[in-house]
Design a protein around this motif. Structure first.
Motif, PDB file in Angstrom:
ATOM      1  N   UNK A  97       8.672  11.170 -23.250  1.00 43.64           N
ATOM      2  CA  UNK A  97       9.067  10.386 -22.080  1.00 43.64           C
ATOM      3  C   UNK A  97       8.054  10.486 -20.952  1.00 43.64           C
ATOM      4  N   UNK A  98       7.378  11.615 -20.819  1.00 49.95           N
ATOM      5  CA  UNK A  98       6.378  11.725 -19.756  1.00 49.95           C
ATOM      6  C   UNK A  98       5.200  10.783 -20.008  1.00 49.95           C
ATOM      7  N   UNK A  99       4.819  10.614 -21.270  1.00 48.82           N
ATOM      8  CA  UNK A  99       3.744   9.666 -21.590  1.00 48.82           C
ATOM      9  C   UNK A  99       4.187   8.245 -21.268  1.00 48.82           C
ATOM     10  N   UNK A 100       5.395   7.891 -21.676  1.00 46.44           N
ATOM     11  CA  UNK A 100       5.906   6.545 -21.407  1.00 46.44           C
ATOM     12  C   UNK A 100       6.038   6.258 -19.922  1.00 46.44           C
ATOM     13  N   UNK A 101       6.599   7.208 -19.177  1.00 41.70           N
ATOM     14  CA  UNK A 101       6.738   7.017 -17.734  1.00 41.70           C
ATOM     15  C   UNK A 101       5.381   6.932 -17.044  1.00 41.70           C
ATOM     16  N   UNK A 102       4.457   7.783 -17.457  1.00 41.76           N
ATOM     17  CA  UNK A 102       3.123   7.755 -16.854  1.00 41.76           C
ATOM     18  C   UNK A 102       2.434   6.418 -17.117  1.00 41.76           C
ATOM     19  N   UNK A 103       2.587   5.891 -18.316  1.00 39.87           N
ATOM     20  CA  UNK A 103       1.989   4.589 -18.625  1.00 39.87           C
ATOM     21  C   UNK A 103       2.597   3.486 -17.765  1.00 39.87           C
ATOM     22  N   UNK A 104       3.918   3.496 -17.641  1.00 30.77           N
ATOM     23  CA  UNK A 104       4.589   2.467 -16.847  1.00 30.77           C
ATOM     24  C   UNK A 104       4.239   2.544 -15.373  1.00 30.77           C
ATOM     25  N   UNK A 105       4.263   3.742 -14.813  1.00 26.71           N
ATOM     26  CA  UNK A 105       3.955   3.900 -13.383  1.00 26.71           C
ATOM     27  C   UNK A 105       2.489   3.566 -13.121  1.00 26.71           C
ATOM     28  N   UNK A 106       1.598   3.967 -14.018  1.00 21.73           N
ATOM     29  CA  UNK A 106       0.180   3.647 -13.857  1.00 21.73           C
ATOM     30  C   UNK A 106      -0.038   2.131 -13.917  1.00 21.73           C
ATOM     31  N   UNK A 107       0.671   1.454 -14.809  1.00 24.92           N
ATOM     32  CA  UNK A 107       0.565  -0.012 -14.882  1.00 24.92           C
ATOM     33  C   UNK A 107       1.063  -0.646 -13.583  1.00 24.92           C
ATOM     34  N   UNK A 108       2.160  -0.133 -13.034  1.00 27.68           N
ATOM     35  CA  UNK A 108       2.688  -0.644 -11.762  1.00 27.68           C
ATOM     36  C   UNK A 108       1.657  -0.459 -10.645  1.00 27.68           C
ATOM     37  N   UNK A 109       1.033   0.707 -10.586  1.00 25.28           N
ATOM     38  CA  UNK A 109       0.013   0.976  -9.565  1.00 25.28           C
ATOM     39  C   UNK A 109      -1.127  -0.027  -9.703  1.00 25.28           C
ATOM     40  N   UNK A 110      -1.590  -0.217 -10.913  1.00 29.44           N
ATOM     41  CA  UNK A 110      -2.698  -1.149 -11.155  1.00 29.44           C
ATOM     42  C   UNK A 110      -2.320  -2.568 -10.726  1.00 29.44           C
ATOM     43  N   UNK A 111      -1.161  -3.039 -11.156  1.00 27.58           N
ATOM     44  CA  UNK A 111      -0.743  -4.404 -10.827  1.00 27.58           C
ATOM     45  C   UNK A 111      -0.552  -4.598  -9.323  1.00 27.58           C
ATOM     46  N   UNK A 112       0.040  -3.625  -8.669  1.00 28.26           N
ATOM     47  CA  UNK A 112       0.245  -3.736  -7.223  1.00 28.26           C
ATOM     48  C   UNK A 112      -1.093  -3.736  -6.500  1.00 28.26           C
ATOM     49  N   UNK A 113      -2.000  -2.896  -6.938  1.00 29.13           N
ATOM     50  CA  UNK A 113      -3.322  -2.833  -6.329  1.00 29.13           C
ATOM     51  C   UNK A 113      -4.055  -4.167  -6.485  1.00 29.13           C
ATOM     52  N   UNK A 143       0.828  -1.212   0.000  1.00 30.46           N
ATOM     53  CA  UNK A 143       0.000   0.000   0.000  1.00 30.46           C
ATOM     54  C   UNK A 143       0.859   1.257   0.000  1.00 30.46           C
ATOM     55  N   UNK A 144       1.929   1.254   0.778  1.00 35.71           N
ATOM     56  CA  UNK A 144       2.822   2.415   0.782  1.00 35.71           C
ATOM     57  C   UNK A 144       3.493   2.596  -0.575  1.00 35.71           C
ATOM     58  N   UNK A 145       3.864   1.494  -1.222  1.00 33.40           N
ATOM     59  CA  UNK A 145       4.463   1.615  -2.559  1.00 33.40           C
ATOM     60  C   UNK A 145       3.439   2.129  -3.570  1.00 33.40           C
ATOM     61  N   UNK A 146       2.176   1.728  -3.409  1.00 31.63           N
ATOM     62  CA  UNK A 146       1.124   2.273  -4.279  1.00 31.63           C
ATOM     63  C   UNK A 146       1.006   3.784  -4.063  1.00 31.63           C
ATOM     64  N   UNK A 147       0.974   4.207  -2.803  1.00 31.02           N
ATOM     65  CA  UNK A 147       0.854   5.644  -2.508  1.00 31.02           C
ATOM     66  C   UNK A 147       2.050   6.412  -3.065  1.00 31.02           C
TER      67      UNK A 147
END
Length: 187
Positions: A144-160, A108-112
């Motif tokens: 790069x901001x689009x690519x990073x946002x996609x990757x971080x958003x995917x990480x958030x989704x998977x962790x959740x 949860x902390x990593x998601x936040x």
């Protein structure tokens, strides 16, 4: 600088991504590959194939709300963990329940934290990396901001998605949910 040391959060998550919660147990390679590999691959593909985020504002709204929600969930889990500690005695077999909650808190902390990074990336992108006016890409996040946002958003989704079954398992165990109502009983 120790106040800004994020390494314990990452270490806590990595410790949770083991096949068992004991020292000397092997890492859960599949979980780590999914959790870190898919977002990395998505970021690389977005950069290589020049993907764009057509509507970054809804993502910014979602990650902002999710950050607050995960911190609220932490508060509830912290209270539950404290009660479990009070109810338990050493060697009573409740270590697994406590470790399940501890692992969930790290996730949860990593998601936040990821939500905060994603929000920062999206805000920067919305101010500096939008598509050109008068083109189909107007208002889209690019580069790069689009690519990073996609990757971080995917990480958030998977962790959740990964943390939800752990929280449900902890709930069913600690509250002694009947086999009739527990989703972990296949009968």
């Amino acid at each position: 600088m120790s106040r800004f040391n994020l390494l314990p959060l990452l270490r806590g998550q990595l410790k949770g991504l083991t096949l068992a919660a004991r020292a000397g147990t092997p890492a859960d390679i599949a979980a780590r590959a999914i959790l870190y590999g898919i977002p990395t691959l998505l970021t690389l593909l977005a950069l290589l194939l020049d993907w764009k985020l057509a509507s970054p504002v809804p993502i910014l709204t979602a990650v902002s709300l999710l950050a607050g929600g995960t911190l609220s969930a932490f508060s509830s889990i912290s209270t539950l963990r404290l009660k479990l500690t009070d109810w338990s005695e050493e060697g009573d077999g409740r270590e697994v329940d406590r470790e399940s909650l501890d692992e969930s808190v790290a996730h949860l902390f990593m998601i936040a934290l990821a939500c905060a990074f994603d929000a920062a990336i999206l805000v920067v992108g919305l101010n500096f990396a939008l598509g050109d006016k008068g083109t189909p890409d107007e208002g889209a996040l690019t580069g790069i901001t689009a690519g990073l946002a996609m990757g971080v958003t995917a990480y958030i989704f998977l962790t959740f998605v990964m943390v939800l079954p752990r929280l449900y398992w902890a709930y069913t165990k600690m509250n002694r949910v009947s086999r009739k109502m527990s989703g972990f009983d296949a009968t």
